[in-house]
Every structure is written in C-alpha cells, then in structure tokens.
Design a protein around this motif. Sequence first.
Motif, PDB file in Angstrom:
ATOM      1  N   PHE A  14       0.855  -1.196   0.000  1.00  0.00           N
ATOM      2  CA  PHE A  14       0.000   0.000   0.000  1.00  0.00           C
ATOM      3  C   PHE A  14       0.884   1.236   0.000  1.00  0.00           C
ATOM      4  CE2 PHE A  14       0.762  -1.157   4.404  1.00  0.00           C
ATOM      5  CZ  PHE A  14       1.018   0.048   5.038  1.00  0.00           C
ATOM      6  N   ASP A  15       0.287   2.373  -0.313  1.00  0.00           N
ATOM      7  CA  ASP A  15       1.086   3.601  -0.332  1.00  0.00           C
ATOM      8  C   ASP A  15       0.357   4.753   0.334  1.00  0.00           C
ATOM      9  OD1 ASP A  15      -0.821   4.179  -2.264  1.00  0.00           O
ATOM     10  OD2 ASP A  15       0.606   4.509  -3.893  1.00  0.00           O
ATOM     11  N   VAL A  16       1.109   5.800   0.598  1.00  0.00           N
ATOM     12  CA  VAL A  16       0.567   7.034   1.162  1.00  0.00           C
ATOM     13  C   VAL A  16       1.142   8.203   0.387  1.00  0.00           C
ATOM     14  CG1 VAL A  16       2.398   7.168   2.896  1.00  0.00           C
ATOM     15  CG2 VAL A  16       0.268   8.424   3.264  1.00  0.00           C
ATOM     16  N   GLN A  17       0.278   9.172   0.134  1.00  0.00           N
ATOM     17  CA  GLN A  17       0.707  10.405  -0.533  1.00  0.00           C
ATOM     18  C   GLN A  17       0.250  11.587   0.301  1.00  0.00           C
ATOM     19  OE1 GLN A  17      -0.846  10.887  -4.491  1.00  0.00           O
ATOM     20  NE2 GLN A  17       0.491  12.599  -4.977  1.00  0.00           N
ATOM     21  N   ASP A  18       1.216  12.417   0.710  1.00  0.00           N
ATOM     22  CA  ASP A  18       0.927  13.635   1.481  1.00  0.00           C
ATOM     23  C   ASP A  18       0.091  13.331   2.719  1.00  0.00           C
ATOM     24  OD1 ASP A  18       2.312  15.220  -0.360  1.00  0.00           O
ATOM     25  OD2 ASP A  18       0.547  15.376  -1.650  1.00  0.00           O
ATOM     26  N   GLY A  19       0.515  12.344   3.475  1.00  0.00           N
ATOM     27  CA  GLY A  19      -0.202  11.989   4.695  1.00  0.00           C
ATOM     28  C   GLY A  19       0.712  11.295   5.681  1.00  0.00           C
ATOM     29  N   ASN A  20       0.174  11.043   6.855  1.00  0.00           N
ATOM     30  CA  ASN A  20       0.899  10.359   7.920  1.00  0.00           C
ATOM     31  C   ASN A  20       0.245   9.000   8.129  1.00  0.00           C
ATOM     32  OD1 ASN A  20       2.145   9.457  10.229  1.00  0.00           O
ATOM     33  ND2 ASN A  20       1.829  11.332  11.400  1.00  0.00           N
ATOM     34  N   PRO A  21       0.844   7.915   7.638  1.00  0.00           N
ATOM     35  CA  PRO A  21       0.180   6.616   7.694  1.00  0.00           C
ATOM     36  C   PRO A  21       0.063   6.031   9.085  1.00  0.00           C
ATOM     37  CG  PRO A  21       2.416   6.358   6.874  1.00  0.00           C
ATOM     38  CD  PRO A  21       2.168   7.832   6.976  1.00  0.00           C
ATOM     39  N   ASN A  22       0.985   6.421   9.982  1.00  0.00           N
ATOM     40  CA  ASN A  22       0.962   5.859  11.339  1.00  0.00           C
ATOM     41  C   ASN A  22       1.860   6.697  12.229  1.00  0.00           C
ATOM     42  OD1 ASN A  22       1.988   2.666  12.832  1.00  0.00           O
ATOM     43  ND2 ASN A  22       0.492   4.154  13.519  1.00  0.00           N
ATOM     44  N   GLY A  23       1.278   7.628  12.939  1.00  0.00           N
ATOM     45  CA  GLY A  23       2.048   8.524  13.795  1.00  0.00           C
ATOM     46  C   GLY A  23       2.601   7.829  15.022  1.00  0.00           C
ATOM     47  N   ASP A  24       3.755   8.301  15.475  1.00  0.00           N
ATOM     48  CA  ASP A  24       4.416   7.752  16.663  1.00  0.00           C
ATOM     49  C   ASP A  24       4.165   8.688  17.839  1.00  0.00           C
ATOM     50  OD1 ASP A  24       6.066   6.757  18.610  1.00  0.00           O
ATOM     51  OD2 ASP A  24       7.856   6.645  17.371  1.00  0.00           O
ATOM     52  N   PRO A  25       3.363   8.268  18.831  1.00  0.00           N
ATOM     53  CA  PRO A  25       3.054   9.153  19.962  1.00  0.00           C
ATOM     54  C   PRO A  25       4.282   9.496  20.804  1.00  0.00           C
ATOM     55  CG  PRO A  25       2.230   6.930  20.362  1.00  0.00           C
ATOM     56  CD  PRO A  25       2.660   6.978  18.926  1.00  0.00           C
ATOM     57  N   ASP A  26       5.335   8.688  20.700  1.00  0.00           N
ATOM     58  CA  ASP A  26       6.561   8.972  21.449  1.00  0.00           C
ATOM     59  C   ASP A  26       7.470   9.946  20.708  1.00  0.00           C
ATOM     60  OD1 ASP A  26       5.945   7.316  23.619  1.00  0.00           O
ATOM     61  OD2 ASP A  26       6.703   5.542  22.584  1.00  0.00           O
ATOM     62  N   ALA A  27       7.063  10.360  19.513  1.00  0.00           N
ATOM     63  CA  ALA A  27       7.875  11.294  18.722  1.00  0.00           C
ATOM     64  C   ALA A  27       7.003  12.421  18.174  1.00  0.00           C
ATOM     65  CB  ALA A  27       8.581  10.557  17.584  1.00  0.00           C
ATOM     66  N   LEU A 207      -8.867  -5.868   3.354  1.00  0.00           N
ATOM     67  CA  LEU A 207      -7.570  -5.377   2.893  1.00  0.00           C
ATOM     68  C   LEU A 207      -7.704  -4.564   1.611  1.00  0.00           C
ATOM     69  CD1 LEU A 207      -5.078  -8.345   3.507  1.00  0.00           C
ATOM     70  CD2 LEU A 207      -5.544  -6.366   4.959  1.00  0.00           C
ATOM     71  N   LYS A 208      -8.623  -4.948   0.748  1.00  0.00           N
ATOM     72  CA  LYS A 208      -8.827  -4.222  -0.502  1.00  0.00           C
ATOM     73  C   LYS A 208      -9.458  -2.849  -0.275  1.00  0.00           C
ATOM     74  CE  LYS A 208      -9.762  -8.458  -3.160  1.00  0.00           C
ATOM     75  NZ  LYS A 208     -10.808  -9.188  -3.914  1.00  0.00           N
ATOM     76  N   ASN A 209     -10.366  -2.750   0.692  1.00  0.00           N
ATOM     77  CA  ASN A 209     -11.219  -1.566   0.784  1.00  0.00           C
ATOM     78  C   ASN A 209     -11.083  -0.749   2.063  1.00  0.00           C
ATOM     79  OD1 ASN A 209     -12.671  -2.220  -1.715  1.00  0.00           O
ATOM     80  ND2 ASN A 209     -13.528  -3.926  -0.562  1.00  0.00           N
ATOM     81  N   MET A 210     -10.260  -1.193   3.009  1.00  0.00           N
ATOM     82  CA  MET A 210     -10.295  -0.566   4.335  1.00  0.00           C
ATOM     83  C   MET A 210      -9.844   0.895   4.340  1.00  0.00           C
ATOM     84  SD  MET A 210      -7.206  -2.666   6.156  1.00  0.00           S
ATOM     85  CE  MET A 210      -5.466  -2.398   5.784  1.00  0.00           C
ATOM     86  N   PHE A 211      -8.954   1.279   3.445  1.00  0.00           N
ATOM     87  CA  PHE A 211      -8.535   2.685   3.432  1.00  0.00           C
ATOM     88  C   PHE A 211      -9.662   3.603   2.952  1.00  0.00           C
ATOM     89  CE2 PHE A 211      -4.276   0.596   2.734  1.00  0.00           C
ATOM     90  CZ  PHE A 211      -3.803   0.855   4.009  1.00  0.00           C
ATOM     91  N   ASP A 212     -10.578   3.066   2.144  1.00  0.00           N
ATOM     92  CA  ASP A 212     -11.652   3.886   1.591  1.00  0.00           C
ATOM     93  C   ASP A 212     -12.783   4.143   2.585  1.00  0.00           C
ATOM     94  OD1 ASP A 212     -10.669   4.373  -1.047  1.00  0.00           O
ATOM     95  OD2 ASP A 212     -11.096   2.292  -1.555  1.00  0.00           O
ATOM     96  N   VAL A 213     -12.835   3.374   3.674  1.00  0.00           N
ATOM     97  CA  VAL A 213     -13.882   3.616   4.671  1.00  0.00           C
ATOM     98  C   VAL A 213     -13.297   4.196   5.952  1.00  0.00           C
ATOM     99  CG1 VAL A 213     -15.358   1.793   3.755  1.00  0.00           C
ATOM    100  CG2 VAL A 213     -13.768   1.258   5.605  1.00  0.00           C
ATOM    101  N   ASP A 214     -12.032   4.566   5.909  1.00  0.00           N
ATOM    102  CA  ASP A 214     -11.363   5.069   7.116  1.00  0.00           C
ATOM    103  C   ASP A 214     -10.524   6.293   6.778  1.00  0.00           C
ATOM    104  OD1 ASP A 214     -10.814   4.839   9.895  1.00  0.00           O
ATOM    105  OD2 ASP A 214      -8.891   3.900   9.470  1.00  0.00           O
ATOM    106  N   ARG A 215     -11.090   7.183   5.964  1.00  0.00           N
ATOM    107  CA  ARG A 215     -10.351   8.369   5.530  1.00  0.00           C
ATOM    108  C   ARG A 215     -10.147   9.349   6.684  1.00  0.00           C
ATOM    109  NH1 ARG A 215      -7.593   6.973   1.156  1.00  0.00           N
ATOM    110  NH2 ARG A 215      -8.908   6.157  -0.514  1.00  0.00           N
ATOM    111  N   SER A 216      -9.048  10.055   6.614  1.00  0.00           N
ATOM    112  CA  SER A 216      -8.720  11.071   7.613  1.00  0.00           C
ATOM    113  C   SER A 216      -7.846  12.121   6.953  1.00  0.00           C
ATOM    114  CB  SER A 216      -7.977  10.422   8.792  1.00  0.00           C
ATOM    115  OG  SER A 216      -7.250  11.366   9.531  1.00  0.00           O
TER     116      SER A 216
END
Length: 283
Positions: A14-27, A207-216
Amino acid sequence: MSELKNRFDFVYIFDVQDGNPNGDPDAGNLPRVDAETGMGLVTDVCLKRKVRNYVQVAKEHIPGYDIFIREKAVLNTMIDAAHDDETVKAAKDKTSAARDFMCKAYFDIRTFGAVMSTGKNAGQVRGPIQFTFARSVDPIAAAEHSITRMAVATEKEAEKQGGDNRTMGRKATVPYGLYVCHGFISANLAKQTGFSEDDLTLFWEALKNMFDVDRSAARGLMSAQKLIVFKHDSVLGNAPANKLFERVKIEKVSDGAPRQFADYEVSIDKENLPAGVTVEELI
C-alpha cells in the motif's frame, strides 16, 4: 461456514501520498521511521485496527461479526457478559465455554486472537492471522507543515489576540511512501478459533477496501496497491514463507524521488513454484 483447510502467506503493498500513515506518539506523532535506515514503518496494530473498522462498518449489527477491540470499549464488560450466556452457565468448563462464545461472537477475536483473562476468565486466543510491521521500500522524508485555524477555543484566547482569533499548529506528512507488509494465515489455528472460509473472504475484502472507509485528513491519500496471496494445498504448508516472499520484487523505475505508485514496478516470479503452492493477485 466451511472450515479453512489451507495455509496462506501474503504480501500486502500500500502507499501514502501527502499523509501520515501511522504517527508515533513517542515522537510528537511524526510518521514512524527506522532510525538506522530511514525506512518508514506502519505497525501491525495499525493495520489490524483498519481491518476491524472495515468489518464494523460492513457487518454492522450482524451476529457473529461484532468487534471486541473497538473505540471506547470496556473489555471486561464484554468478557463478563459471555459468562451470563445460558450455554456457558450450563458448561462444566466455563472458561473454555466462554472462550468459544467470544470466538463465535467477535470477528477480531477469531481472526487476530485476544487475551480475555482480565475479568471473568474467558482464556486466551491465539489468532490465525498475523501481520509483520509494514516497511517502506525506500527511505521516507517526513515533512512538518505549519497550519492555521481561523478560530480559538476560549474567550480568553480571543481577548489575548485582540480578536484576530487564530490558532497555529503543525502537521506531519510523508510526500510519498510505498509500504510492504507480510502476513500469515494458519489453518490449524483457524480450526481452533472457528475462523472460516467466509471469514477469510471478508478479510481479503477488508484489505482491498479498508482505506476507503477510514479516511482522515491526517492520513492523506492511502491506497491498497497489491495483494499477492500464496496458497498452500495443506494445513501445515508446502514451503517456507520467506522463500515465497522472495519471489515478489519491487523496483523503482523512475528517476528522482518517487511520488506515485507508477514510479515502481512489482513483479512476481511464478515459475517453478514449490509443489502444492499457487499464487494469486487479488489486487
């Protein structure tokens, strides 16, 4: 529902463009990164959360597809409720009966497993599906951006600014990152939890569709690009997972920093697969 009788290993890209795919709360919630290599990371927990969110939306109110680890859940309340079921009350081994009840009721328990010994004991479940961390193909270059909100939260803030009413903040993004995750599905553990062929179909769908129902807004444009599945014709499997994963090659085909999926080429060596193993591209 039919019993799962095959081991599966899969590569999820999967890919990400101009976003934060998984932020680190310790950073400071910056994108997660391998400090030694600069490769971006997305945790297995993050990916499982998105699967859970998809199933919760897709199977809302359908018995057997509830989600145990969900937002604002009180886990012991659900564990204790299992012991109030008449079947569990009548069982000699109430812990085992409560465990079976929870597996039947909650999709994520029979898929990923759970520790349910924190309240009235419902035992522990080792789930048939596990993920690795996802790792970016190339080093990522996280950027921080100053942002402005044209409002303040309190009257005191408004007075301090003389009515200007602006709130400054920061937002972290990855300009582009292509991430690879490896997954494993055990037919043996699926038999123990009741994870079925129908559940597997739902999992692939997630796995195919989860990014499309969890937009942020924070996550930018995240997209599932490839789902490559190696199916074994036996419960225990016919080849080591790592040897199958080595057949998937990802190469950058453009000059300069990658900024889209087309900057990469994904190839699969399908020649001379080990006996009893087939490969399929679901995306």
